[in-house]
Design a protein around this motif. Structure first.
Motif, PDB file in Angstrom:
ATOM      1  N   GLU A  78      88.907  61.430  35.512  1.00 49.65           N
ATOM      2  CA  GLU A  78      90.260  60.924  35.263  1.00 49.65           C
ATOM      3  C   GLU A  78      90.588  59.709  36.137  1.00 49.65           C
ATOM      4  O   GLU A  78      91.564  59.006  35.886  1.00 49.65           O
ATOM      5  N   SER A  79      89.757  59.501  37.162  1.00 42.00           N
ATOM      6  CA  SER A  79      89.991  58.356  38.059  1.00 42.00           C
ATOM      7  C   SER A  79      89.469  57.054  37.479  1.00 42.00           C
ATOM      8  O   SER A  79      89.680  55.984  38.050  1.00 42.00           O
ATOM      9  N   TYR A  80      88.766  57.155  36.348  1.00 43.70           N
ATOM     10  CA  TYR A  80      88.150  55.962  35.766  1.00 43.70           C
ATOM     11  C   TYR A  80      88.564  55.817  34.310  1.00 43.70           C
ATOM     12  O   TYR A  80      88.954  56.774  33.659  1.00 43.70           O
ATOM     13  N   GLY A  81      88.495  54.587  33.827  1.00 43.95           N
ATOM     14  CA  GLY A  81      88.864  54.321  32.450  1.00 43.95           C
ATOM     15  C   GLY A  81      89.128  52.852  32.244  1.00 43.95           C
ATOM     16  O   GLY A  81      88.910  52.021  33.140  1.00 43.95           O
ATOM     17  N   PRO A  82      89.626  52.462  31.086  1.00 45.18           N
ATOM     18  CA  PRO A  82      89.852  51.039  30.767  1.00 45.18           C
ATOM     19  C   PRO A  82      90.739  50.323  31.768  1.00 45.18           C
ATOM     20  O   PRO A  82      90.445  49.215  32.191  1.00 45.18           O
ATOM     21  N   GLU A  83      91.843  50.970  32.197  1.00 46.53           N
ATOM     22  CA  GLU A  83      92.764  50.305  33.120  1.00 46.53           C
ATOM     23  C   GLU A  83      92.125  50.097  34.479  1.00 46.53           C
ATOM     24  O   GLU A  83      92.287  49.050  35.111  1.00 46.53           O
ATOM     25  N   VAL A  84      91.370  51.104  34.925  1.00 47.50           N
ATOM     26  CA  VAL A  84      90.688  50.986  36.211  1.00 47.50           C
ATOM     27  C   VAL A  84      89.646  49.881  36.157  1.00 47.50           C
ATOM     28  O   VAL A  84      89.513  49.063  37.068  1.00 47.50           O
ATOM     29  N   ALA A  85      88.903  49.827  35.072  1.00 51.18           N
ATOM     30  CA  ALA A  85      87.873  48.803  34.922  1.00 51.18           C
ATOM     31  C   ALA A  85      88.486  47.411  34.891  1.00 51.18           C
ATOM     32  O   ALA A  85      87.969  46.464  35.506  1.00 51.18           O
TER      33      ALA A  85
END
Length: 224
Positions: A78-85
């Motif tokens: 949950e700590s990673y995804g499109p927004e984080v990238a």
């Protein structure tokens, strides 16, 4: 928003879309981000999730190295995804903008600018010295000094006028010019350096002798 429900069709579809133009979850090499998402997926995705399946197989090859990969081992999928990238890529671009590709920094630029400045000043000074100092601009002036009346002591008037001394002022010859009713005015020549002597101020100094001088006029002036 991070990855969630990666064992579901919706979760795998989101991961597949995310990996359409990426080889890793974060950055350009395998990291703990890949490990977290890999474990959340649980098993190899169906072949219809082409990008996710490719990525899963590739990360599986790092299984023996999971503990040594860089990154936060405690982070979840949950700590990673499109927004984080996107945020990570933006930060990387800003870091790249800060890199001086020519290997210089502000201090070096300032030092180089100072060197150029000093060189130009030296060149200017050398040219000026070679040409020699320009002669001071001078003017020859004829002043007329009018006394109050025929009883004014003209010799005292002349002495007071010539008593005015300042740098750039040289008094010359004089004569007395009759103006009628026994009155004579003083006509006197002088040479001045234009940058040092103001004719207006000089006239004011002469007229300060109120016991002898009624007024002054510039009869003639020309540059030398």
């Amino acid at each position: 928003m991070g990855f969630s429900n990666l064992s579901s069709a919706a979760g795998l579809s989101a991961l597949d879309s995310f990996l359409a133009d990426k080889s890793y979850i974060v950055g350009v090499e395998a990291s703990q981000a890949d490990v977290a998402v890999y474990k959340a997926v649980g098993s190899a995705p169906d072949a219809k999730y082409v990008n996710a399946a490719r990525w899963y197989k590739h990360i599986a090859s790092y299984a023996s190295e999971f503990e040594t990969l860089a990154g936060d081992k405690s982070a979840s999928a949950e700590s990673y995804g499109p927004e984080v990238a996107a945020a990570t890529e933006e930060a990387a671009e800003e870091d790249d903008d800060d890199i001086d590709l020519f290997g210089s920094d502000d201090e070096e630029v300032d030092e180089e600018a100072e060197k150029v400045k000093q060189q130009r000043l030296a060149e200017y000074a050398a040219k000026k010295a070679a040409k020699g100092a320009k002669p001071a601009a001078k003017s020859i002036v004829t002043l007329e000094v009018k006394p109050w009346d025929d009883e004014t002591d003209l010799e005292e008037l002349l002495v007071n006028v010539k008593a005015i001394e300042q740098d750039g002022l040289v008094w010359g010859g004089h004569q007395w010019i009759p103006v009628g009713f026994g009155i004579k005015k003083l006509q006197i020549n002088l040479v001045v350096e234009d940058d040092k002597v103001s004719i207006d101020e000089l006239q004011q100094k002469i007229e300060d002798d109120e016991d002898h001088v009624q007024s002054t006029d510039v009869a003639a002036m020309q540059k030398l």
